[in-house]
Write a protein that holds these residues in place. Structure first.
Motif, PDB file in Angstrom:
ATOM      1  N   CYS A  19       5.739 -11.276  -5.566  1.00 48.18           N
ATOM      2  CA  CYS A  19       4.509 -11.938  -5.156  1.00 48.18           C
ATOM      3  C   CYS A  19       3.507 -10.997  -4.500  1.00 48.18           C
ATOM      4  O   CYS A  19       2.355 -11.365  -4.302  1.00 48.18           O
ATOM      5  N   ASP A  20       3.914  -9.777  -4.176  1.00 50.84           N
ATOM      6  CA  ASP A  20       2.983  -8.820  -3.584  1.00 50.84           C
ATOM      7  C   ASP A  20       3.525  -7.420  -3.808  1.00 50.84           C
ATOM      8  O   ASP A  20       4.733  -7.194  -3.703  1.00 50.84           O
ATOM      9  N   THR A  21       2.647  -6.480  -4.126  1.00 50.57           N
ATOM     10  CA  THR A  21       3.060  -5.089  -4.302  1.00 50.57           C
ATOM     11  C   THR A  21       2.072  -4.171  -3.599  1.00 50.57           C
ATOM     12  O   THR A  21       0.917  -4.527  -3.365  1.00 50.57           O
ATOM     13  N   PHE A  22       2.558  -2.985  -3.274  1.00 53.00           N
ATOM     14  CA  PHE A  22       1.724  -1.953  -2.672  1.00 53.00           C
ATOM     15  C   PHE A  22       2.175  -0.628  -3.259  1.00 53.00           C
ATOM     16  O   PHE A  22       3.374  -0.336  -3.307  1.00 53.00           O
ATOM     17  N   THR A  23       1.233   0.174  -3.719  1.00 52.95           N
ATOM     18  CA  THR A  23       1.538   1.514  -4.227  1.00 52.95           C
ATOM     19  C   THR A  23       0.461   2.474  -3.737  1.00 52.95           C
ATOM     20  O   THR A  23      -0.728   2.166  -3.807  1.00 52.95           O
ATOM     21  N   HIS A  24       0.899   3.600  -3.211  1.00 61.34           N
ATOM     22  CA  HIS A  24      -0.049   4.638  -2.797  1.00 61.34           C
ATOM     23  C   HIS A  24       0.576   5.982  -3.128  1.00 61.34           C
ATOM     24  O   HIS A  24       1.742   6.229  -2.811  1.00 61.34           O
ATOM     25  N   LYS A  25      -0.197   6.829  -3.769  1.00 59.13           N
ATOM     26  CA  LYS A  25       0.273   8.175  -4.103  1.00 59.13           C
ATOM     27  C   LYS A  25      -0.748   9.185  -3.610  1.00 59.13           C
ATOM     28  O   LYS A  25      -1.951   8.949  -3.686  1.00 59.13           O
ATOM     29  N   CYS A  26      -0.255  10.312  -3.106  1.00 56.98           N
ATOM     30  CA  CYS A  26      -1.150  11.389  -2.704  1.00 56.98           C
ATOM     31  C   CYS A  26      -0.397  12.712  -2.800  1.00 56.98           C
ATOM     32  O   CYS A  26       0.828  12.745  -2.878  1.00 56.98           O
ATOM     33  N   GLN A  27      -1.157  13.774  -2.809  1.00 57.50           N
ATOM     34  CA  GLN A  27      -0.561  15.104  -2.861  1.00 57.50           C
ATOM     35  C   GLN A  27      -0.819  15.806  -1.546  1.00 57.50           C
ATOM     36  O   GLN A  27      -1.961  15.866  -1.077  1.00 57.50           O
ATOM     37  N   LEU A  28       0.242  16.340  -0.961  1.00 59.43           N
ATOM     38  CA  LEU A  28       0.101  17.125   0.256  1.00 59.43           C
ATOM     39  C   LEU A  28      -0.417  18.511  -0.113  1.00 59.43           C
ATOM     40  O   LEU A  28      -0.155  19.010  -1.212  1.00 59.43           O
TER      41      LEU A  28
END
Length: 80
Positions: free
Chosen positions: A45-54
């Motif tokens: 019912c809910d999703t969260f996705t976050h991607k980043c490069q250090l």
């Protein structure tokens, strides 16, 4: 990605998810945060996705993460 002194910091608001629902993976200085909330009937019912490069000068062995009581996920890593 924020710089604070000799560390990098990534912050994400995951307050709508329970700690077991949050998965953080790090590979080759890429950070991925994924969370899913599953309803009682088994549907997502809910999703969260976050991607980043250090940045390249990140010490990969120093990466750590913590979840605050307010539901903020804080990932920190030292700079070389």
């Amino acid at each position: 990605v924020r710089v604070q002194g000799d560390t990098y910091q990534v912050v994400a608001d995951v307050s709508q998810f329970e700690p077991p629902d949050i998965v953080v993976t790090i590979s080759n200085c890429h950070v991925a945060i994924q969370a899913e909330k599953v309803a009682e009937d088994g549907t997502i019912c809910d999703t969260f996705t976050h991607k980043c490069q250090l940045p390249e000068d990140t010490d990969p062995l120093s990466v750590s993460c913590a979840l605050t009581e307010a539901g903020t996920l804080v990932i920190t890593a030292r700079r070389h």
